[in-house]
Design a protein around this motif. Structure first.
Motif, PDB file in Angstrom:
ATOM      1  N   GLY A  79       2.165  -1.523 -13.356  1.00  0.00           N
ATOM      2  CA  GLY A  79       2.744  -1.868 -12.071  1.00  0.00           C
ATOM      3  C   GLY A  79       1.766  -1.908 -10.932  1.00  0.00           C
ATOM      4  N   ILE A  80       0.557  -1.367 -11.115  1.00  0.00           N
ATOM      5  CA  ILE A  80      -0.449  -1.438 -10.048  1.00  0.00           C
ATOM      6  C   ILE A  80      -0.997  -2.853  -9.947  1.00  0.00           C
ATOM      7  N   GLN A 137       0.811  -1.216   0.000  1.00  0.00           N
ATOM      8  CA  GLN A 137       0.000   0.000   0.000  1.00  0.00           C
ATOM      9  C   GLN A 137       0.847   1.270   0.000  1.00  0.00           C
ATOM     10  N   ASP A 138       1.905   1.289   0.780  1.00  0.00           N
ATOM     11  CA  ASP A 138       2.719   2.490   0.869  1.00  0.00           C
ATOM     12  C   ASP A 138       3.664   2.675  -0.310  1.00  0.00           C
ATOM     13  N   MET A 139       3.721   1.681  -1.203  1.00  0.00           N
ATOM     14  CA  MET A 139       4.611   1.756  -2.366  1.00  0.00           C
ATOM     15  C   MET A 139       3.871   2.046  -3.669  1.00  0.00           C
ATOM     16  N   ALA A 140       2.540   2.036  -3.637  1.00  0.00           N
ATOM     17  CA  ALA A 140       1.758   2.114  -4.880  1.00  0.00           C
ATOM     18  C   ALA A 140       2.071   3.368  -5.688  1.00  0.00           C
ATOM     19  N   GLY A 155       9.622  -7.537  -0.941  1.00  0.00           N
ATOM     20  CA  GLY A 155       8.420  -7.102  -0.249  1.00  0.00           C
ATOM     21  C   GLY A 155       7.766  -5.852  -0.786  1.00  0.00           C
ATOM     22  N   TYR A 156       8.189  -5.382  -1.950  1.00  0.00           N
ATOM     23  CA  TYR A 156       7.546  -4.203  -2.535  1.00  0.00           C
ATOM     24  C   TYR A 156       6.139  -4.538  -3.057  1.00  0.00           C
ATOM     25  N   PHE A 157       5.905  -5.820  -3.328  1.00  0.00           N
ATOM     26  CA  PHE A 157       4.614  -6.286  -3.826  1.00  0.00           C
ATOM     27  C   PHE A 157       4.034  -7.327  -2.872  1.00  0.00           C
TER      28      PHE A 157
END
Length: 412
Positions: A405-406, A14-17, A80-82
């Protein structure tokens, strides 16, 4: 009937979107892509355009570029980005630009529906333009950019979307271009079943934008079928990542033309020939934006004119009746000798998002004249597709652009 199914998305934490989400790979040239990634190393463009990880001596289409894309995708997931959804879901994807919202369903569409013309096309594709994305999808074992599809509005789907949007969005961020992106997850089993059933009652889905990306995704699926002759049809490679929007929410922008010369004619000679085809109104130095079908803005030598088509050049044919077709046939082809706008260097195309000022700038610099078009409508697009016909090149410009990428559709 359409087979539009839920899937287990791989999607940003969520914080990387907002950091990861990127405009489509084909919006940028290599230099621009490199600059974007240098500024934001976690932009998904780093994976979509992995040549950004190499210096200019490495060819954009070298094997190592696709290997790098695959490596980076797996590393970002491992780091862990996704996250990976724990069950198949649909997703609501809402984009807001200049106060106007369009809300779609992110899902997976069937390659068989593409093959069998349940998914309708309005453009031809070129094999050479497909190769890059075929190799990218194949190497990454994933589809990373959704295809922009459209369907005729469906009440059941609209009701579920409205209900789910009452909840807090999973993602809510505004991009550098001012477009706001919101995502909700549809995980309730009854809602998922209802959406699947609603789409199965729709007999036609339309490609709005992304014909080459769609063809590439389908060809990867067909390739996987050849490699797996005992496939059942349920494997993920039988489906491709899409966002489907109802026709009532879509807006097509104008796709305008600039030309390099008047084919040996003076301005006065050219205007005389135009007057046979159009009623011409002198608009002085005020930019002319067509207000309805059949009107064209024309700019040359510092002045704007409004061209209104005469009945003699109008047509009820789904393709011949398009404003872009009329201009191509009677002006670009017959008067200017631009018979193949795909290859002729005397013409260029300017998306409506750039505004009429860009047409003035081009016509006053590297070109001599510009045509401002009235946008093709979504119903005209449907009509051409329904008739099994093709639009002229550069007939539609869709905004806002879907971000890559979303949502990632893993083929594993």
């Amino acid at each position: 009937m359409a087979n539009i199914r839920p899937f287990q998305a791989v999607r940003p934490r969520q914080d990387m979107a907002s950091t990861i989400a990127a405009l489509p790979y084909d919006v940028y040239n290599r230099k621009e892509a490199k600059e974007i990634v240098q500024e934001n190393p976690r932009s998904f463009l780093a994976i979509d355009r992995a040549e950004t990880q190499f210096d200019g001596s490495v060819d954009t289409y070298a094997d190592c570029v696709y290997e790098k894309a695959s490596q980076m995708l797996r590393e970002w997931i491992a780091e862990g980005y996704f996250i990976r959804e724990n069950k198949p879901c649909y997703y609501i994807y809402e984009l807001t630009m200049n106060g106007r919202k369009q809300t779609g369903i992110t899902a997976c569409a069937s390659i068989d529906d593409y093959q069998n013309n349940v998914i309708m096309k309005h453009e031809n594709t070129r094999a050479d333009k497909e190769v890059d994305r075929i190799r990218h999808v194949d190497a990454c074992n994933a589809q990373t950019g959704p295809i922009f599809l459209a369907y005729r509005n469906n009440g059941v789907i609209s009701e579920i979307i409205a209900k789910v949007k009452l909840n807090e969005a999973e993602y809510d961020f505004t991009g550098e271009d001012g477009v706001t992106h919101k995502v909700w997850v549809i995980s309730d089993e009854s809602d998922v079943e209802a959406i699947c059933k609603a789409f199965s009652g729709i007999d036609k889905i339309y490609i709005a934008d992304g014909h080459h990306r769609c063809a590439s995704a389908v060809k990867v699926g067909l390739k996987r079928r050849e490699e797996n002759p005992t496939y059942t049809g349920e494997e993920e490679f039988n489906y491709f990542l899409s966002v489907l929007f109802p026709d009532s929410e879509l807006m097509i922008m104008d796709y305008n033309r600039v030309i390099k010369d008047l084919n040996g004619m003076s301005k006065e000679e050219f205007m005389d020939k135009l007057s046979v085809l159009f009623e011409i109104s002198d608009a002085s130095d005020v930019p002319v934006k067509p207000s309805c079908k059949g009107e064209v803005g024309f700019y040359t030598a510092g002045k704007w004119y409004l061209l209104t088509m005469k009945d003699a050049i109008k047509s009820v044919d789904p393709v011949e009746g398009l404003d872009v077709s009329v201009l191509q046939k009677y002006v670009l082809d017959e008067l200017l000798g631009i018979t193949d706008p795909k290859t002729d260097k005397r013409i260029d195309f300017v998306g409506g998002i750039r505004g009429l000022q860009e047409l003035e700038r081009r016509a006053d610099s590297d070109c001599v004249a510009a045509f401002a078009m009235y946008p093709t409508s979504i119903q005209e697009l449907f009509g051409v597709s329904d008739a099994g016909l093709l639009m002229p090149p550069k007939s539609t410009w869709f905004e806002p652009k879907l971000r890559s990428g979303i949502f990632i559709h893993d083929l594993a």
